[in-house]
Design an enzyme around this catalytic site. Structure first.
Site, PDB file in Angstrom:
ATOM      1  N   LYS A 173       0.849  -1.187   0.000  1.00  0.00           N
ATOM      2  CA  LYS A 173       0.000   0.000   0.000  1.00  0.00           C
ATOM      3  C   LYS A 173       0.886   1.238   0.000  1.00  0.00           C
ATOM      4  O   LYS A 173       1.718   1.422   0.894  1.00  0.00           O
ATOM      5  CB  LYS A 173      -0.923   0.026   1.209  1.00  0.00           C
ATOM      6  CG  LYS A 173      -1.852   1.243   1.185  1.00  0.00           C
ATOM      7  CD  LYS A 173      -2.484   1.526   2.516  1.00  0.00           C
ATOM      8  CE  LYS A 173      -3.111   2.916   2.483  1.00  0.00           C
ATOM      9  NZ  LYS A 173      -3.586   3.346   3.806  1.00  0.00           N
ATOM     10  N   GLY A 234      -8.375   9.242   9.857  1.00  0.00           N
ATOM     11  CA  GLY A 234      -8.652   9.292  11.278  1.00  0.00           C
ATOM     12  C   GLY A 234      -9.752  10.249  11.695  1.00  0.00           C
ATOM     13  O   GLY A 234     -10.014  10.431  12.886  1.00  0.00           O
ATOM     14  N   ALA A 260      -9.763   5.591   4.362  1.00  0.00           N
ATOM     15  CA  ALA A 260      -9.707   6.753   5.275  1.00  0.00           C
ATOM     16  C   ALA A 260     -11.062   7.445   5.387  1.00  0.00           C
ATOM     17  O   ALA A 260     -11.778   7.628   4.400  1.00  0.00           O
ATOM     18  CB  ALA A 260      -8.646   7.759   4.850  1.00  0.00           C
ATOM     19  N   GLY A 261     -11.379   7.815   6.602  1.00  0.00           N
ATOM     20  CA  GLY A 261     -12.566   8.615   6.875  1.00  0.00           C
ATOM     21  C   GLY A 261     -13.756   7.854   7.405  1.00  0.00           C
ATOM     22  O   GLY A 261     -14.710   8.455   7.920  1.00  0.00           O
ATOM     23  N   ASN A 282      -9.000   1.710  10.045  1.00  0.00           N
ATOM     24  CA  ASN A 282      -8.220   1.401  11.237  1.00  0.00           C
ATOM     25  C   ASN A 282      -8.841   2.057  12.466  1.00  0.00           C
ATOM     26  O   ASN A 282      -9.349   1.407  13.368  1.00  0.00           O
ATOM     27  CB  ASN A 282      -6.772   1.850  11.045  1.00  0.00           C
ATOM     28  CG  ASN A 282      -5.841   1.439  12.177  1.00  0.00           C
ATOM     29  OD1 ASN A 282      -4.660   1.707  12.142  1.00  0.00           O
ATOM     30  ND2 ASN A 282      -6.344   0.788  13.216  1.00  0.00           N
ATOM     31  N   THR A 283      -8.840   3.404  12.475  1.00  0.00           N
ATOM     32  CA  THR A 283      -9.277   4.140  13.655  1.00  0.00           C
ATOM     33  C   THR A 283     -10.710   3.819  14.052  1.00  0.00           C
ATOM     34  O   THR A 283     -11.028   3.734  15.245  1.00  0.00           O
ATOM     35  CB  THR A 283      -9.131   5.648  13.410  1.00  0.00           C
ATOM     36  OG1 THR A 283      -7.803   5.929  12.961  1.00  0.00           O
ATOM     37  CG2 THR A 283      -9.402   6.443  14.672  1.00  0.00           C
TER      38      THR A 283
END
Length: 330
Positions: A173, A234, A260-261, A282-283
């Site tokens: 990635k 995040g 993301a997001g 992830n977050t």
């Protein structure tokens, strides 16, 4: 000795001697008359298995009947990136968890088959310290080394060269950030790094802006998947621009994954309803009050969103349209 061929068989990379599909089936200690075979997305009639030669790069699915009565429509709905086939469309990160044990439990709850991993220096002062590989087995879960924290093409390329040396990974990635405040990608540096990595034999899945033109440029540069952001990394804001994500999906010849997001399960479902091949997060899981329950929620949301996309949603209307007939009212 004859040269072996590189294949993907039921989602697993495999080497095999040249020959027919029937020869391959027998080498797996299976009987060709008792299986069904799909080759590169097309069913191969059983009567022809002995006459169809396998070729380097072939992706094969070999199935047979097993006992049981419960069906799961998602198991047959696989996706493929760079010749590697996966069932789960959810990719999860390995940062921000309280410990490796919780991280491993969340991966298991999510059903993810790919995890992103950052490349960091070994702690030479404590070489016996626990490592991620002690908890998440890279032989069972595909590791996707990333370039998190890299702000130049040179840094990203160097990081992935080290990752390949450390683990032999070529599916990676790539992200090249523009600044620390927004963590938005620097697309000029990202495209430059993609070109270099592709020439060196890497298979880069690339984090990018939600820009259809940039996504096409990445494909031309050698990206095996494009990964537009839904919102800043995040942030948990969800997908901010559904129109451009949809345009990227419609114009792409490689897999598209929102990266993301995502903040909650409905965000993941939206990404899948737009036709994306998968979602990376992830977050949203790691910072949930109950990461394991959120991981399960994300798994279900991705599956539900995918089913909704495949089913073809109803058209929207400006005015109400009653589901019960108005004629014959009392």
């Amino acid at each position: 000795m004859s040269e072996t061929l590189s294949l993907t068989v039921n989602g697993e990379p495999r080497r095999a001697a040249p020959g027919s599909i029937a020869d391959l089936v027998r080498s797996l200690e299976l009987e060709p008359t008792k299986v069904a075979v799909e080759r590169n997305g097309e069913i191969v009639p059983r009567s022809t298995l002995a006459n169809v030669p396998i070729a380097d790069g072939d992706v094969l699915e070999i199935v047979h009947f097993v006992g049981g009565g419960q069906s799961d429509v998602t198991t047959a709905d696989t996706w493929t990136v760079a010749g590697r086939t996966f069932t789960s469309r959810l990719i999860v990160g390995t940062g921000k968890y309280k410990d490796f044990e919780q991280n491993a439990a969340a991966v298991a709850a999510s059903g993810a088959e790919i995890v992103t991993v950052a490349v960091r220096r070994v702690n030479v002062s404590d070489p016996k310290a626990p490592m991620l590989t002690d908890f998440i087995d890279p032989k069972k879960i595909t590791y996707l080394p990333n370039t998190a924290g890299c702000f130049t093409a040179e840094d990203a390329i160097r990081t992935l060269r080290l990752a390949r040396e450390a683990g032999g990974w070529d599916l990676v990635k790539l992200e090249v950030l523009g600044e620390a405040r927004t963590l938005y990608p620097n697309m000029i540096e990202t495209i430059r790094a993609t070109e270099v990595l592709a020439k060196e034999g890497f298979l880069p899945m690339v984090y990018c802006t939600d820009d259809p033109i940039a996504a096409n440029q990445l494909e031309d540069a050698g990206a095996v998947a494009v990964m537009p952001l839904g919102a800043p990394i995040g942030s948990g804001l969800g997908i901010q621009n559904r129109v451009t994500i949809r345009l990227i999906v419609e114009g792409a010849k490689v897999p598209v994954l929102v990266d993301a997001g995502v903040g909650t399960a409905s965000d993941a479902a939206v990404a899948m309803e737009l036709g994306c091949d998968g979602v990376l997060m992830n977050t949203a899981i790691a910072e949930a009050k109950d990461p394991l329950r959120m991981a399960r929620a994300m798994k279900l949301a991705v599956e539900a969103g995918r089913d909704a996309y495949l089913s073809g949603r109803m058209g929207t209307r400006k005015y109400a349209d009653p589901s019960s007939p108005l004629a014959g009212l009392i």
